[in-house]
Design a protein around this motif. Structure first.
Motif, PDB file in Angstrom:
ATOM      1  N   ALA A 120       9.863  44.056  30.353  1.00  0.00           N
ATOM      2  CA  ALA A 120      10.352  43.281  30.030  1.00  0.00           C
ATOM      3  C   ALA A 120      11.870  43.736  30.420  1.00  0.00           C
ATOM      4  O   ALA A 120      12.310  42.929  32.035  1.00  0.00           O
ATOM      5  N   SER A 175      11.429  43.450  34.692  1.00  0.00           N
ATOM      6  CA  SER A 175      11.259  42.478  34.974  1.00  0.00           C
ATOM      7  C   SER A 175      12.575  42.186  35.296  1.00  0.00           C
ATOM      8  O   SER A 175      12.790  41.303  36.186  1.00  0.00           O
ATOM      9  N   ALA A 176      13.513  42.169  34.223  1.00  0.00           N
ATOM     10  CA  ALA A 176      14.834  42.196  33.900  1.00  0.00           C
ATOM     11  C   ALA A 176      15.670  43.086  35.274  1.00  0.00           C
ATOM     12  O   ALA A 176      16.417  42.191  36.151  1.00  0.00           O
ATOM     13  N   ASP A 202      12.601  36.424  39.568  1.00  0.00           N
ATOM     14  CA  ASP A 202      12.766  34.967  38.954  1.00  0.00           C
ATOM     15  C   ASP A 202      11.302  34.599  39.376  1.00  0.00           C
ATOM     16  O   ASP A 202      11.184  33.109  39.166  1.00  0.00           O
ATOM     17  N   THR A 234       7.433  34.057  35.005  1.00  0.00           N
ATOM     18  CA  THR A 234       7.312  32.942  33.591  1.00  0.00           C
ATOM     19  C   THR A 234       6.280  33.190  32.326  1.00  0.00           C
ATOM     20  O   THR A 234       5.538  33.297  32.871  1.00  0.00           O
ATOM     21  N   PHE A 259      14.467  38.974  23.704  1.00  0.00           N
ATOM     22  CA  PHE A 259      14.652  38.813  25.707  1.00  0.00           C
ATOM     23  C   PHE A 259      15.895  38.455  26.195  1.00  0.00           C
ATOM     24  O   PHE A 259      16.086  38.946  27.445  1.00  0.00           O
ATOM     25  N   TRP A 287      16.814  38.472  30.148  1.00  0.00           N
ATOM     26  CA  TRP A 287      15.942  36.917  30.564  1.00  0.00           C
ATOM     27  C   TRP A 287      16.602  35.900  30.254  1.00  0.00           C
ATOM     28  O   TRP A 287      17.215  35.949  29.550  1.00  0.00           O
ATOM     29  N   HIS A 288      16.424  34.773  31.000  1.00  0.00           N
ATOM     30  CA  HIS A 288      16.742  33.349  30.420  1.00  0.00           C
ATOM     31  C   HIS A 288      15.976  32.727  29.804  1.00  0.00           C
ATOM     32  O   HIS A 288      14.448  33.487  30.132  1.00  0.00           O
ATOM     33  N   ARG A 296      16.420  36.445  37.829  1.00  0.00           N
ATOM     34  CA  ARG A 296      16.149  36.831  36.354  1.00  0.00           C
ATOM     35  C   ARG A 296      14.588  35.753  36.050  1.00  0.00           C
ATOM     36  O   ARG A 296      14.894  34.897  36.200  1.00  0.00           O
ATOM     37  N   PRO A 297      14.061  36.646  35.364  1.00  0.00           N
ATOM     38  CA  PRO A 297      12.685  36.036  35.060  1.00  0.00           C
ATOM     39  C   PRO A 297      12.468  35.252  33.546  1.00  0.00           C
ATOM     40  O   PRO A 297      14.369  35.016  33.187  1.00  0.00           O
ATOM     41  N   THR A 298      11.899  33.892  33.323  1.00  0.00           N
ATOM     42  CA  THR A 298      12.389  33.939  32.255  1.00  0.00           C
ATOM     43  C   THR A 298      11.227  33.563  31.475  1.00  0.00           C
ATOM     44  O   THR A 298       9.753  33.940  31.328  1.00  0.00           O
ATOM     45  N   ALA A 299      11.481  33.649  29.903  1.00  0.00           N
ATOM     46  CA  ALA A 299      10.199  33.857  28.632  1.00  0.00           C
ATOM     47  C   ALA A 299      10.608  32.808  28.205  1.00  0.00           C
ATOM     48  O   ALA A 299      11.406  31.920  27.720  1.00  0.00           O
TER      49      ALA A 299
END
Length: 272
Positions: free
Chosen positions: A158, A161-162, A167, A170, A197, A202-203, A228-231
């Motif tokens: 995690a 990812s950030a 981005d 998901t 998260f 993360w978003h 940014r990635p999304t959780a």
């Protein structure tokens, strides 16, 4: 696709999950049934995929990090046309295509072999980073279990990812609140999931994992989020759709017998 059609697909997938596990006499019904609605939106509406060309270079990728829930994915792949339904009835049999955990080498539509909990997000990161380096438009989707996020590797991934601003990634957290040994809160609390998260950059979105409109809207927001990635923390019911399995930890990894199968299939509106 309208919600009524998605609901029909979901009911058929859940019916096949119950039937295939009964035939195999082993497997994991609870966590397979909890992710079915998410999978229908992904595979019928969201992901750029082609069942006739499962390895096409520009396809979206999917990683089932909680690999023991493979029956839900297998039944969805059949529903989407990746391989014949007959394969489901050979689940976990010697030399069969479908085994207890996803196998990317032998199963059309499987992008990553999984099963050792905690590793899938790292693999999804690698795929998303590869797309970024190639300046490709395809996206990566993953599902992690809420018990699975007790694994330290999830949080290392995690953080990565950030850091790499993935981005195009998901991740759904299947928050059904139960794991093999009991309630998450009793085994090792994972709360507060959303805040953790967010703290990792993360978003984060929080939804019902059984509401097609909510799943669809969350995926659209994820696609439009940049940098940014999304959780997506999805509140789900373990064993969803089968009354005697819902919220019962004993159905994490136990196959139904013939009588239980018949009852479950009846409740799901299918045919035994």
């Amino acid at each position: 696709m309208i919600n009524e059609q998605l609901a029909q697909h979901a009911a058929h997938v859940r019916t096949n999950v119950v039937k295939m596990l009964t035939e195999a006499k082993s497997g994991h019904p609870g966590g397979s049934l909890s992710i079915v609605d998410i999978l229908q939106v992904l595979y019928f509406e969201t992901m750029h995929i082609d069942p006739k060309n499962p390895k096409m270079a520009d396809r979206d990728r999917f990683v089932l990090s909680k690999g023991h829930s493979a029956p839900g994915l297998y039944a969805t792949l059949v529903e989407r046309g990746f391989f014949p339904e007959d394969e489901l009835w050979k689940l976990r049999k010697c030399n069969a295509m479908l085994q207890g955990h996803p196998d990317m080498k032998h199963t059309p539509g499987i992008d990553m072999s999984t099963g050792s909990l905690g590793q899938g997000l790292s693999a999804a990161n690698g795929m998303a980073l590869a797309a970024k380096l190639d300046k490709a438009d395809w996206r990566v989707y993953a599902i992690c279990g809420d018990g699975e996020i007790q694994e330290g590797q999830i949080w290392e991934a995690a953080m990565s990812s950030a850091h790499y601003q993935l981005d195009n990634l998901t991740v759904f957290i299947d928050h059904n609140k139960l794991q093999i040994d009991g309630a998450n809160e009793d085994v090792m609390s994972v709360m507060p999931i959303a805040e953790k998260f967010r703290a990792f950059g993360w978003h984060v979105l929080e939804i019902s994992g059984h509401d097609f409109d909510a799943i669809r809207s969350a995926l659209a927001l994820a696609k439009n989020t940049k940098g940014r990635p999304t959780a997506i923390v999805a509140e789900t019911v373990k064993g969803k759709g089968v009354s005697f399995m819902e919220n019962e930890v004993g159905w994490h990894g136990k196959a139904p017998n013939g009588e239980q199968c018949a009852q479950a299939v009846k409740e799901l509106g299918g045919e035994a």
